[in-house]
Design an enzyme around this catalytic site. Structure first.
Site, short mmCIF file in Angstrom:
data_model
loop_
_atom_site.label_atom_id
_atom_site.label_comp_id
_atom_site.label_asym_id
_atom_site.label_seq_id
_atom_site.Cartn_x
_atom_site.Cartn_y
_atom_site.Cartn_z
N ARG A 160 0.85 -1.20 0.00
CA ARG A 160 0.00 0.00 0.00
C ARG A 160 0.88 1.25 0.00
NH1 ARG A 160 -3.88 1.63 5.20
NH2 ARG A 160 -4.56 3.67 4.45
N ASN B 124 1.88 2.32 14.89
CA ASN B 124 0.98 1.32 14.31
C ASN B 124 1.07 1.19 12.79
OD1 ASN B 124 -0.26 3.81 14.06
ND2 ASN B 124 -2.29 3.09 14.66
N THR C 123 9.95 4.72 18.19
CA THR C 123 10.97 3.72 18.57
C THR C 123 10.52 2.34 18.12
OG1 THR C 123 11.77 5.05 20.38
CG2 THR C 123 12.25 2.71 20.50
N ASP D 58 11.54 17.20 21.68
CA ASP D 58 11.28 18.65 21.71
C ASP D 58 12.30 19.41 20.89
OD1 ASP D 58 9.07 18.43 23.23
OD2 ASP D 58 9.88 19.33 25.06
N GLY E 183 -0.17 10.54 15.84
CA GLY E 183 0.07 9.91 17.13
C GLY E 183 -1.00 10.27 18.13
N GLU F 204 -2.62 14.42 13.15
CA GLU F 204 -3.70 13.44 13.21
C GLU F 204 -3.51 12.68 14.51
OE1 GLU F 204 -5.47 10.11 13.57
OE2 GLU F 204 -4.03 9.50 12.04
N CYS G 266 -6.18 4.33 15.01
CA CYS G 266 -6.88 5.55 15.39
C CYS G 266 -8.31 5.52 14.85
CB CYS G 266 -6.13 6.78 14.91
SG CYS G 266 -5.74 6.72 13.18
N THR G 267 -8.54 4.79 13.76
CA THR G 267 -9.89 4.73 13.18
C THR G 267 -10.63 3.43 13.57
OG1 THR G 267 -9.00 3.78 11.16
CG2 THR G 267 -9.34 6.16 11.17
N ARG H 69 -9.10 4.67 7.36
CA ARG H 69 -8.32 5.69 6.69
C ARG H 69 -8.06 5.14 5.29
NH1 ARG H 69 -2.85 6.03 6.20
NH2 ARG H 69 -2.59 4.22 7.54
#
Length: 498
Positions: free
Chosen positions: A118, A171, A197, A232, A247, A266, A300-301, A453
């Site tokens: 994909r 993921n 990581t 940061d 994330g 996102e 997330c979806t 997604r």
């Protein structure tokens, strides 16, 4: 079959530590430190990556800046050609990259291969789309605005932003990296990738495919390391001109601190599935299983809460229970439906939500079972709004069912969430579906299918704590450019001409 870190990938690896990528070569960090990546299944160290220093980040961003200047002058067709090449190399090497995904994030083997393929398709599509979008500008004339003669011609085009910092999640460490890298590159930007990581080694293999395609040195870099040391430092770096992040809560913190640069964020979701009385319950059950439990709910979806009308709730819960019983549970190498969640802290968090629901009286449709990071799929019925699982995102194979007495109640629960990524509604009445879709405060509403997604050229966005800006190939290309206008001023019209 080439294994991870061998064959064409051998230069990415040194003894037992993977190198980082800068200036077109694979390097060891001067810190002489590494970060261990724990295999979620064995709970032992699987890989190690470099712990890059702030000084190395500075060098990477300097190189990215100078490489970008030349890249912006590279013809569009040439940029596209290199992207197509990278896509082909990525697909050729799907086996070793998928092997990394299986070992570092416990993604089922079949899904791991799908992710790599994909991603290759995304890169190619992006190259095509970029050539079209960026190959066209706009021409405006001044006399459409009152009081003006036709003495100004305005030419607008899209130009790159500069250095894009890409931070993908664990993921989809390959797919959600290329969804940032490909649009950035076709638009003429340079890219600094900070992979998660867990997922870093998959990402380093993917970056090597871009290296093999022959992109200019310094244009693409990949720095690994501890978030506490370089996180940061990267996101606040004055040399970064755009941040694309996927994330969780970290994204909210980044957004609050980041400078005056475009952000594409996102973040999490608590995607609601609203089930009406006329819904096809077999279709709903199949989608709840796919939406709630694929990749152990670590999406997330994923469907994260089912809001079902009381009159059909018993029937639906029975259908879902029967399907949950058929899910295979085990290691990702066996292509199990449910594999270990990504880390022990993640498993502990999920367990906390489960115990809270138990204490507050939720109905357990299966017994709660956990071994190490492996959590058996669990459906919780009769969940009430005072339970944490009703609102929090478990990122695991646990799904709450809330029984509702009206559609309004379902919409209210969906909209009371601090998230607003996607949602779905199941009904045979298209008018109701459209009205509910309009009422749901989410970036996307799926009608008669689980949230998802993709395909990767569809717009993808969230509102509230779910993010800023929109993704999807076209939106990402546009977001990673800015408008440049040139105005040609003509002398006042003397009507003698013509």
């Amino acid at each position: 079959m080439a294994l991870a870190g061998t064959g064409v990938f051998s230069e990415t690896f040194d003894g037992d530590v993977y190198k980082y990528y800068a200036d077109g070569e694979w390097k060891k960090s001067s810190s002489n430190k590494s970060v261990a990546i724990i295999n979620p299944t064995t709970r032992k160290t699987q890989y190690k990556v470099q712990a890059c220093s702030q000084e190395e980040v500075n060098k990477v961003i300097d190189s990215a800046k100078s490489a970008q200047k030349l890249w912006a002058k590279t013809p569009l067709w040439k940029r596209a050609e290199l992207l197509h090449k990278a896509a082909a190399i990525l697909k050729e090497n799907k086996a070793p990259i998928a092997e990394c995904l299986v070992k570092e994030i416990a993604k089922p083997a079949k899904d791991a291969v799908t992710e790599v393929v994909r991603s290759g398709d995304l890169i190619s599509y992006c190259a095509e789309e970029g050539v079209r979008i960026l190959g066209e500008g706009k021409f405006l004339v001044s006399d459409s605005f009152p009081g003006n003669e036709r003495t100004k011609y305005c030419l607008t085009s899209k130009i790159p932003l500069g250095v894009v910092l890409a931070i993908p999640p664990f993921n989809y460490p390959v797919n959600l990296a290329v969804s940032k890298i490909a649009p950035a590159l076709i638009a003429g930007n340079s890219i600094v990738l900070k992979p998660p990581t867990q997922g870093a080694v998959s990402a380093l293999h993917m970056v090597h495919c871009f290296h093999l395609a022959g992109f200019p040195k310094g244009l693409i870099s990949c720095v690994t390391g501890k978030g506490s040391e370089i996180g940061d430092f990267l996101t606040l770096h004055p040399g970064v001109n755009c941040i694309s992040f996927t994330g969780g809560d970290t994204g909210i913190a980044i957004s609050k601190k980041a400078g005056m640069i475009p952000l594409q964020m996102e973040l999490g979701g608590k995607d609601a599935c609203i089930v009406l009385e006329d819904a096809d319950l077999d279709l709903v059950a199949a989608n709840i299983i796919k939406g709630g439990f694929s990749y152990s709910g670590q999406r997330c979806t994923a469907v994260k809460v089912v809001l079902v009308m009381e009159s059909v709730a018993d029937a639906l819960v029975e259908k879902v229970k029967a399907k949950v019983a058929k899910l295979s549970v085990g290691p990702p190498e066996n292509d199990s439906d449910i594999t270990p969640v990504v880390s022990e802290s993640s498993a502990n968090f999920i367990e906390g939500l489960v115990l809270d629901a138990k204490q507050k009286g939720a109905t357990f449709c299966q017994e709660y079972k956990r071994e190490g990071n492996l959590i058996w799929p669990l459906l919780l019925d009769n969940v009430r709004p005072d339970m944490r699982i009703a609102w929090e995102e478990p990122f695991g194979p646990v799904l709450p069912v809330i029984r509702i007495s009206s559609v309004e109640e379902g919409i209210h629960h969906c909209n009371a969430s601090n998230f607003g990524l996607q949602g779905c509604v199941f009904t045979k009445d298209i008018n109701k579906a459209m009205l509910i879709s309009d009422a749901m405060e989410t970036g996307t509403v799926q009608i008669n299918s689980a949230p998802a997604r993709g395909p990767d050229h569809f717009p993808f966005q969230g509102i509230k704590d779910s993010g800023i800006g929109s993704q999807g190939i076209t939106n990402s290309i546009n977001m990673m450019t800015k408008i440049k206008t040139t105005v040609i001023n003509l002398p006042s019209p003397s009507y003698t001409m013509g």
